[in-house]
Design a protein around this motif. Sequence first.
Motif, PDB file in Angstrom:
ATOM      1  N   SER A 295      -5.486 -56.564  28.283  1.00 33.45           N
ATOM      2  CA  SER A 295      -6.480 -55.787  27.534  1.00 33.45           C
ATOM      3  C   SER A 295      -5.863 -54.545  26.892  1.00 33.45           C
ATOM      4  O   SER A 295      -6.245 -54.162  25.786  1.00 33.45           O
ATOM      5  CB  SER A 295      -7.653 -55.406  28.441  1.00 33.45           C
ATOM      6  OG  SER A 295      -7.192 -54.638  29.526  1.00 33.45           O
TER       7      SER A 295
ATOM      8  N   ILE B 217      -6.246 -53.266  22.917  1.00 39.66           N
ATOM      9  CA  ILE B 217      -6.705 -51.932  22.491  1.00 39.66           C
ATOM     10  C   ILE B 217      -5.703 -51.355  21.488  1.00 39.66           C
ATOM     11  O   ILE B 217      -6.082 -50.786  20.450  1.00 39.66           O
ATOM     12  CB  ILE B 217      -6.803 -50.975  23.707  1.00 39.66           C
ATOM     13  CG1 ILE B 217      -7.670 -51.565  24.814  1.00 39.66           C
ATOM     14  CG2 ILE B 217      -7.292 -49.596  23.281  1.00 39.66           C
ATOM     15  CD1 ILE B 217      -9.123 -51.576  24.572  1.00 39.66           C
TER      16      ILE B 217
ATOM     17  N   ALA C 201      -6.056 -53.018  18.175  1.00 37.92           N
ATOM     18  CA  ALA C 201      -7.233 -52.520  17.451  1.00 37.92           C
ATOM     19  C   ALA C 201      -6.902 -51.200  16.749  1.00 37.92           C
ATOM     20  O   ALA C 201      -7.253 -50.987  15.587  1.00 37.92           O
ATOM     21  CB  ALA C 201      -8.402 -52.325  18.416  1.00 37.92           C
ATOM     22  N   ARG C 202      -6.199 -50.320  17.454  1.00 40.13           N
ATOM     23  CA  ARG C 202      -5.854 -49.006  16.889  1.00 40.13           C
ATOM     24  C   ARG C 202      -4.882 -49.157  15.725  1.00 40.13           C
ATOM     25  O   ARG C 202      -5.062 -48.547  14.673  1.00 40.13           O
ATOM     26  CB  ARG C 202      -5.235 -48.126  17.973  1.00 40.13           C
ATOM     27  CG  ARG C 202      -6.251 -47.661  18.979  1.00 40.13           C
ATOM     28  CD  ARG C 202      -5.757 -46.406  19.702  1.00 40.13           C
ATOM     29  NE  ARG C 202      -6.872 -45.730  20.316  1.00 40.13           N
ATOM     30  CZ  ARG C 202      -7.004 -45.533  21.642  1.00 40.13           C
ATOM     31  NH1 ARG C 202      -6.063 -45.937  22.479  1.00 40.13           N
ATOM     32  NH2 ARG C 202      -8.061 -44.903  22.112  1.00 40.13           N
TER      33      ARG C 202
ATOM     34  N   ILE D 221     -14.039 -57.919  18.064  1.00 40.15           N
ATOM     35  CA  ILE D 221     -13.207 -58.739  18.942  1.00 40.15           C
ATOM     36  C   ILE D 221     -13.702 -60.183  18.862  1.00 40.15           C
ATOM     37  O   ILE D 221     -14.909 -60.443  18.884  1.00 40.15           O
ATOM     38  CB  ILE D 221     -13.206 -58.193  20.398  1.00 40.15           C
ATOM     39  CG1 ILE D 221     -12.203 -58.979  21.258  1.00 40.15           C
ATOM     40  CG2 ILE D 221     -14.593 -58.228  21.026  1.00 40.15           C
ATOM     41  CD1 ILE D 221     -11.872 -58.288  22.585  1.00 40.15           C
TER      42      ILE D 221
ATOM     43  N   THR E 185     -11.744 -56.353  27.958  1.00 33.07           N
ATOM     44  CA  THR E 185     -11.387 -55.520  26.810  1.00 33.07           C
ATOM     45  C   THR E 185     -12.606 -54.899  26.133  1.00 33.07           C
ATOM     46  O   THR E 185     -12.554 -53.766  25.650  1.00 33.07           O
ATOM     47  CB  THR E 185     -10.595 -56.364  25.786  1.00 33.07           C
ATOM     48  OG1 THR E 185      -9.521 -57.028  26.458  1.00 33.07           O
ATOM     49  CG2 THR E 185     -10.019 -55.488  24.685  1.00 33.07           C
TER      50      THR E 185
ATOM     51  N   LEU F 208     -12.877 -51.133  24.496  1.00 37.30           N
ATOM     52  CA  LEU F 208     -12.947 -50.896  23.050  1.00 37.30           C
ATOM     53  C   LEU F 208     -14.163 -50.025  22.715  1.00 37.30           C
ATOM     54  O   LEU F 208     -14.103 -49.169  21.839  1.00 37.30           O
ATOM     55  CB  LEU F 208     -13.029 -52.219  22.282  1.00 37.30           C
ATOM     56  CG  LEU F 208     -11.713 -52.972  22.072  1.00 37.30           C
ATOM     57  CD1 LEU F 208     -11.969 -54.357  21.485  1.00 37.30           C
ATOM     58  CD2 LEU F 208     -10.758 -52.188  21.158  1.00 37.30           C
TER      59      LEU F 208
ATOM     60  N   CYS G 181     -13.488 -46.375  22.908  1.00 41.26           N
ATOM     61  CA  CYS G 181     -12.531 -45.753  21.988  1.00 41.26           C
ATOM     62  C   CYS G 181     -13.285 -45.036  20.870  1.00 41.26           C
ATOM     63  O   CYS G 181     -13.759 -45.673  19.922  1.00 41.26           O
ATOM     64  CB  CYS G 181     -11.602 -46.799  21.378  1.00 41.26           C
ATOM     65  SG  CYS G 181     -10.528 -47.581  22.580  1.00 41.26           S
TER      66      CYS G 181
ATOM     67  N   PHE H 107     -15.889 -49.637  16.435  1.00 39.59           N
ATOM     68  CA  PHE H 107     -15.991 -50.943  17.104  1.00 39.59           C
ATOM     69  C   PHE H 107     -17.393 -51.508  16.932  1.00 39.59           C
ATOM     70  O   PHE H 107     -18.374 -50.885  17.337  1.00 39.59           O
ATOM     71  CB  PHE H 107     -15.642 -50.788  18.586  1.00 39.59           C
ATOM     72  CG  PHE H 107     -15.715 -52.071  19.372  1.00 39.59           C
ATOM     73  CD1 PHE H 107     -14.974 -53.185  18.991  1.00 39.59           C
ATOM     74  CD2 PHE H 107     -16.532 -52.165  20.495  1.00 39.59           C
ATOM     75  CE1 PHE H 107     -15.045 -54.376  19.720  1.00 39.59           C
ATOM     76  CE2 PHE H 107     -16.604 -53.343  21.236  1.00 39.59           C
ATOM     77  CZ  PHE H 107     -15.857 -54.451  20.840  1.00 39.59           C
TER      78      PHE H 107
END
Lengths: 334, 334
Positions: free
Chosen positions: A154, A158, A161-162, A181, A198, A202, A205, A210
Amino acid sequence: MGEIVRVVVDAMGGDNAPGEIVKGAVQAVTNHENIRVILTGKEDMIKAELSKYSYPQERIEIVHTETVIETAEPPVAAIRTKKDSSIVVGLTMVRHGEADAFVSAGSSGAVLVGGQAIVGRIKGIERPALAPLIPTKDGVSLLIDCGANVDARSSHLIQFARMGSIYMEDVLGIKNPRVGIVNIGAEEEKGNALVKETFPLLKQCSDLNFIGSVEARDIPEGVCDVIVCEAFVGNVILKLYEGVAGTLIGKIKGSMMQSLKTKIGALLVKPALKSTLKSFDATEYGGAPLLGLKGLVVKTHGSSKAKEVEHSIYQCVQFTEQRINEKIKEHITL
Amino acid sequence: MGEIVRVVVDAMGGDNAPGEIVKGAVQAVTNHENIRVILTGKEDMIKAELSKYSYPQERIEIVHTETVIETAEPPVAAIRTKKDSSIVVGLTMVRHGEADAFVSAGSSGAVLVGGQAIVGRIKGIERPALAPLIPTKDGVSLLIDCGANVDARSSHLIQFARMGSIYMEDVLGIKNPRVGIVNIGAEEEKGNALVKETFPLLKQCSDLNFIGSVEARDIPEGVCDVIVCEAFVGNVILKLYEGVAGTLIGKIKGSMMQSLKTKIGALLVKPALKSTLKSFDATEYGGAPLLGLKGLVVKTHGSSKAKEVEHSIYQCVQFTEQRINEKIKEHITL
């Protein structure tokens, strides 16, 4: 005019090397003043191709390399033993700061392995991710990860994603990109162990926009800008996209050749249809960056022609000018 | 004429219930003498629909049920509490041998959970698998598993391969069906932990025509008959198929409406194009059986119309006549 961006291009990689690769490099330096290209590969072959064009000669350099890593070769061994190959020499130039980016249409495995082993990861990034753009109804989305990171954790997702979010915002200019996701249902409780773990992370964050789970059915409609998944699923999505579109287009073309009537009809719709199908062709969108390395490495499709190579070089310029790696470094410490 | 096959059909499930469901049942009993349908659902609503048709009345029966499980309901709780729903009553009839098969276009989750909880697994089958047919260039392939079995083990995948192989051979009449495992490369050493573990085990199965890894790109070309994968990947494949085809077809239609010229062309190609697109529409191929249960449970698409319901009923007949469950039982002890 910005700073000069130096891009090493693997002249020997891909189905159309070196002809189309060299042509793409020529087009890039001709159309943009702030690009310098270093072509790695067999000097005589590259020179023969370059002699076909007139272009600003001071902005294309050749670095002769003796060997070529073939697509079928086991990548780890190839990177280790073929030190004088166009890929290893190109990546080493990026590592030593002699170039800002490396573009190759050659062996995906070798580019992925070499990128990590030679260029190296940004501190804090556990795994770099291969992130191609895929066509959607009215634009493109970034699919991250499609690389070789099978069995991801996971924390990797992350970071993907960033990095993907930074890339879409600063390279493609999409404000506050929507991050989703890949999941098998819209609800938070759906999914496999990795997705379930995850999803809440997310959600926490605050630097990400998201939007939750994305079902594969909705990806082509463009419901989000950054599509996060582990590499096995990403690879399936990327390749199935290509496969379904290819088979369907083949069937459509076949049906238009059935009779005189349909052939006449086909002539009338052809130009409009062609541009539509082109907009849905994944190979139109340059290369896939390998995000999370200390330098930029871009993998373009093995079947790349000059235009894709040219676009990949522009991607490198955008990436460098937008200081994406600095931004990734800052974000990863969050 | 063979034995009468008794199929329970959930008259309340799906977007077009009860109208299209009842119509599909009427068509099935009208066109085939050896089918009896039991419709579960609200008797007055079903009667109102049935009154629109003339059909062999002795071969359609209504079993009144009071409640309906909605698609959005959490399936485990729904199956547990709504004992008088069309799904629970239908599945219970299969369990008690009062019917040979159950067909529903309703909640996938409820059908999957109910199938396991009420009908029960064949001894030796660790997990049942949802196995839809997907369209390929010139035919169909069975995609197994697309169900709710996330985080599967290799032993499950082996059983999926065996059940899928029996189904394709005996229900679809494909001799010695080719079995492939979804992977991110063609080589045996590629893949995630699950695939790497499963690959050599599949190779050892002398009862299977295992052809190795299948890349997602090649699935639409029809490179194998039974496509083995765990449910998360299967779900992504199934839904992306639908998504890419849908978006692409939408774009093609749009491009044909661009000008007078293209509109005329569209009229000429339309009939040929329509039949092509239809052959690539996953909803054309009846329902997805839930293989590995003691009785047959078939899930059809939520948007099913009469024709899909009718086809799903025929699938049940074929399945029952070919004694698929007996064959699965025999094979699992191998």
